[in-house]
Design a protein around this motif. Structure first.
Motif: not given
Length: 94
Positions: A9-24
């Motif tokens: 689940d790559w979106i969850t992995i990206g969210t683990g790095f931080g929601t701001d990073m995913k949004t950016l």
């Protein structure tokens, strides 16, 4: 028997790095890179055909990245269907 997940689940992995990073990434980097791609193709080729195709391709990439939640749900449903399918036979699989 152990259960194995077929897809990360790559979106969850990206969210683990931080929601701001995913949004950016999804709201800034991908649209900017799509725009740069169209400009580079336009200036390199100086022809309307390849530039139009670059616009279409960039739009597809941008659109898919904007609808990542929908793609995640669809992919998750597909993986669950095949994980739990087991010994079931679907018409046309024989």
């Amino acid at each position: 028997m152990q259960s194995v997940s077929l897809a990360a689940d790559w979106i969850t992995i990206g969210t683990g790095f931080g929601t701001d990073m995913k949004t950016l990434i999804f709201n800034v980097f991908i649209p900017v890179l799509c725009g740069i791609f169209v400009l580079v193709v336009g200036f390199k080729t100086r022809a309307p055909g390849p530039t139009l195709m670059a616009v279409i391709f960039a739009g597809v990439v941008w659109g898919l990245s904007a609808n990542m939640a929908t793609i995640k749900d669809t992919t998750g449903d597909t993986v669950k269907q095949y994980d739990t399918g087991g010994n079931t036979v679907v018409q046309g699989d024989q």
